[in-house]
Design a protein around this motif. Structure first.
Motif, short mmCIF file in Angstrom:
data_model
loop_
_atom_site.label_atom_id
_atom_site.label_comp_id
_atom_site.label_asym_id
_atom_site.label_seq_id
_atom_site.Cartn_x
_atom_site.Cartn_y
_atom_site.Cartn_z
N LYS A 1 44.98 75.39 -9.09
CA LYS A 1 44.13 74.30 -8.61
C LYS A 1 43.80 73.28 -9.71
CE LYS A 1 39.92 73.28 -6.01
NZ LYS A 1 39.41 72.23 -6.84
N ASP B 1 45.58 78.94 -1.80
CA ASP B 1 44.68 80.04 -1.50
C ASP B 1 43.42 79.86 -2.33
OD1 ASP B 1 46.47 81.28 0.24
OD2 ASP B 1 47.43 82.40 -1.39
N GLU B 2 42.35 80.47 -1.88
CA GLU B 2 41.06 80.36 -2.57
C GLU B 2 41.16 80.76 -4.04
OE1 GLU B 2 37.33 79.21 -2.94
OE2 GLU B 2 38.13 79.31 -0.91
N ASP B 3 41.94 81.78 -4.34
CA ASP B 3 42.03 82.29 -5.70
C ASP B 3 43.24 81.75 -6.48
OD1 ASP B 3 43.87 83.61 -4.15
OD2 ASP B 3 43.48 85.59 -4.99
N TYR C 1 48.73 73.34 0.39
CA TYR C 1 47.61 74.21 0.71
C TYR C 1 47.56 75.32 -0.33
CZ TYR C 1 47.51 72.02 5.30
OH TYR C 1 47.43 71.11 6.32
N HIS D 1 38.80 71.44 0.91
CA HIS D 1 38.57 72.41 -0.17
C HIS D 1 39.87 72.96 -0.74
CE1 HIS D 1 36.73 75.48 -2.56
NE2 HIS D 1 37.26 76.44 -1.84
N LEU D 2 40.86 73.26 0.09
CA LEU D 2 42.11 73.86 -0.37
C LEU D 2 43.36 73.07 0.03
CD1 LEU D 2 41.19 77.57 0.41
CD2 LEU D 2 41.11 76.40 -1.81
#
Length: 119
Positions: free
Chosen positions: A78, A72-74, A70, A91-92
């Motif tokens: 990725k 984090d968005e930032d 998993y 998404h994550l």
């Protein structure tokens, strides 16, 4: 530790813990004899990721599935997962299939405990 209801699985999990591996998210009703996760750190394309690898206590030994990572968005890592063999599930959330060599230390512990509990 609370019993799973399966003496062999309980013995296996006790042996695993004694050998320094802490199983998490144990489901004694999934798979042949149960599925559990082990928090694992892997290096993928030069970056370190921590997630949970799922293992199954099968009729013929230990099987492993994916490292669930998993982010984090930032999280700037990725693109590393995008460039690897990891699948983006959400998404994550990514699933990465580790090789036997990448999880060798944990597999050795699990296989030894399996022999003690199931053979």
């Amino acid at each position: 530790m609370e019993s799973t209801g399966d003496e062999n699985l309980d013995e296996f999990l006790d042996q695993v813990r004694t050998k320094g591996v802490e199983p998490v998210s144990i489901d004694p009703y999934a798979g042949d004899h149960g599925i559990f996760g082990v928090e694992t750190e892997l290096t993928i394309n030069g970056e370190n990721f921590t997630g949970e690898v799922d293992y199954e206590v099968g009729d013929n030994g230990i099987k492993w599935y994916f490292l669930e990572v998993y982010l984090d968005e930032d999280d700037e890592r990725k693109p590393v997962l995008d460039e690897s063999s990891a699948d983006e599930i959400d998404h994550l959330l990514f699933e990465y299939k580790p090789t036997e060599e990448e999880i060798q230390d944990t597999l050795e512990v699990l296989r030894e405990a399996y022999k003690e509990a199931y053979n």
